[in-house]
Design an enzyme around this catalytic site. Structure first.
Site, PDB file in Angstrom:
ATOM      1  N   GLU A   1       0.852  -1.172   0.015  1.00  0.00           N
ATOM      2  CA  GLU A   1      -0.058  -0.060  -0.105  1.00  0.00           C
ATOM      3  C   GLU A   1       0.778   1.326  -0.071  1.00  0.00           C
ATOM      4  O   GLU A   1       0.458   2.405   0.339  1.00  0.00           O
ATOM      5  CB  GLU A   1      -0.862   0.013   1.190  1.00  0.00           C
TER       6      GLU A   1
ATOM      7  N   HIS B   1      -2.881   1.511   8.786  1.00  0.00           N
ATOM      8  CA  HIS B   1      -3.800   1.019   8.071  1.00  0.00           C
ATOM      9  C   HIS B   1      -4.079  -0.539   8.546  1.00  0.00           C
ATOM     10  O   HIS B   1      -3.093  -1.206   8.969  1.00  0.00           O
ATOM     11  CB  HIS B   1      -3.344   0.709   6.559  1.00  0.00           C
TER      12      HIS B   1
ATOM     13  N   HIS C   1      -7.236  -3.907   9.622  1.00  0.00           N
ATOM     14  CA  HIS C   1      -8.471  -4.710   9.404  1.00  0.00           C
ATOM     15  C   HIS C   1      -9.392  -4.931  10.681  1.00  0.00           C
ATOM     16  O   HIS C   1      -9.549  -6.183  11.006  1.00  0.00           O
ATOM     17  CB  HIS C   1      -8.154  -5.846   8.890  1.00  0.00           C
TER      18      HIS C   1
ATOM     19  N   HIS D   1     -12.686  -3.765   3.297  1.00  0.00           N
ATOM     20  CA  HIS D   1     -11.455  -4.089   3.319  1.00  0.00           C
ATOM     21  C   HIS D   1     -10.926  -3.591   4.876  1.00  0.00           C
ATOM     22  O   HIS D   1     -10.337  -4.488   5.504  1.00  0.00           O
ATOM     23  CB  HIS D   1     -10.501  -3.151   2.338  1.00  0.00           C
TER      24      HIS D   1
HETATM   25  P1  13P Z   1       1.189  -5.377   3.015  1.00  0.00           P
HETATM   26  O1  13P Z   1       1.546  -6.622   4.091  1.00  0.00           O
HETATM   27  O2  13P Z   1       1.739  -5.399   1.757  1.00  0.00           O
HETATM   28  O3  13P Z   1       1.393  -4.101   3.917  1.00  0.00           O
HETATM   29  O4  13P Z   1      -0.467  -5.518   2.848  1.00  0.00           O
HETATM   30  C1  13P Z   1      -1.208  -5.652   4.067  1.00  0.00           C
HETATM   31  C2  13P Z   1      -2.606  -5.029   3.605  1.00  0.00           C
HETATM   32  O5  13P Z   1      -3.309  -4.876   4.678  1.00  0.00           O
HETATM   33  C3  13P Z   1      -2.974  -4.551   2.288  1.00  0.00           C
HETATM   34  O6  13P Z   1      -3.991  -3.867   2.426  1.00  0.00           O
HETATM   35 ZN    ZN Z   2      -5.309  -4.095   3.984  1.00  0.00          ZN
END
Ligand code: 13P
Ligand code: ZN
Length: 262
Positions: free
Chosen positions: A112, A135, A137, A207
């Site tokens: 990202e 970022h 989840h 996401h």
């Molecule tokens: P990366 O491991 O490349 O940072 O990806 C994780 C992710 O959450 C992609 O949206």
């Molecule tokens: Zn992600």
């Protein structure tokens, strides 16, 4: 440098503890600024690589990002091994890895990266105080973004603000809603950057979340408070209730009391 790496690993531990970091989910970046050339004497610099894009405001900036495919629980254990330190060139279109004897030279920056670069560029252009991007989840916010009626900014914010006072006070400008885009795409980066000009946190449909803060922990806090509201929503829904929540009049009173304007 160690103190900056530690700031990231402290937050990666929090993401892991919250259960938002399955496999390699999530990424973090921290912009540490334009460091004097003397600093690099104790480090090596890796080969110059192209961004295929020019980020004028990122000229000479040093940014630490989590590695692509990296687990948050591993960043917490061995920050030097799983964090990638980028030194951007004068023109803002190329970068080199800053390498110490503990660096993993095979590491690549997060997938990202494009979003992190666009956002840092915007933050510098707008002279904003935030230097960190997280970022992650979080399951309950992601679940909300699967429900059509909450897939718009007003609906989702009205719900989240109505659930607990902290959401009104800490996430007072609300969460930006970003309709589904391909993970790691430039389109996602552009939409998110636009939204973060007026918000500190955005929800990527189906996401995850992305937030900015003065420190990674501050960005984490914002997501944490919003995720808690979504969690409470599903608790009462699962118990079979429809709760009225904190109504508009009470929310307005709270905003006046805390001098928060929308
Ligand atoms: P990366 O491991 O490349 O940072 O990806 C994780 C992710 O959450 C992609 O949206
Ligand atoms: Zn992600």
């Amino acid at each position: 440098m160690k103190k900056h790496l530690n700031k990231i690993s402290k937050t990666s531990a929090l993401l892991d503890k919250r259960g938002w970091a399955e496999a390699n989910a999530g990424n973090i970046s921290l912009r540490i600024g334009n460091i004097s050339n003397n600093y690099y004497k104790k480090y090596q610099l890796g080969e110059l690589k192209n961004f295929q894009k020019t980020f004028t405001h990122l000229s000479n900036q040093v940014i630490i990002v989590t590695g692509a495919g990296t687990r948050m629980r591993d960043v917490k254990r061995k920050p030097e091994r799983y964090l990638f330190i980028l030194k951007i060139n004068e023109a803002g279109n190329m970068f080199q890895q800053i390498i110490s004897n503990k660096t993993n030279k095979n590491l690549k920056p997060t997938s990202e990266l494009i979003s992190h670069l666009y956002i840092h560029n915007m933050l510098l252009a707008n002279k904003r105080e935030e230097r960190s991007i997280v970022h992650t989840h979080p399951a309950n916010l992601i679940a909300l973004s699967h429900i059509q009626k909450f897939c718009n900014q007003d609906a989702i914010n009205n719900l989240l603000w109505s659930i607990q006072p902290e959401t009104v006070v800490l996430a007072n400008e609300g969460i930006a809603f970003i309709p589904y885009q391909l993970t790691g795409s430039e389109k996602l980066a552009i939409e998110t950057t636009k939204a973060l000009e007026k918000h500190r946190v955005a929800l990527w449909e189906k996401h995850g979340c992305i937030a900015i803060g003065k420190s990674p922990e501050k960005a984490f806090d914002l997501i944490d408070v919003l995720e808690k509201s979504a969690f409470i929503f599903f608790i009462y829904k699962n118990a079979g209730y429809n709760v009225e929540g904190i109504n508009d009049i009470k929310q307005k009173k709270m905003r006046r009391h805390f001098k928060i304007l929308l």
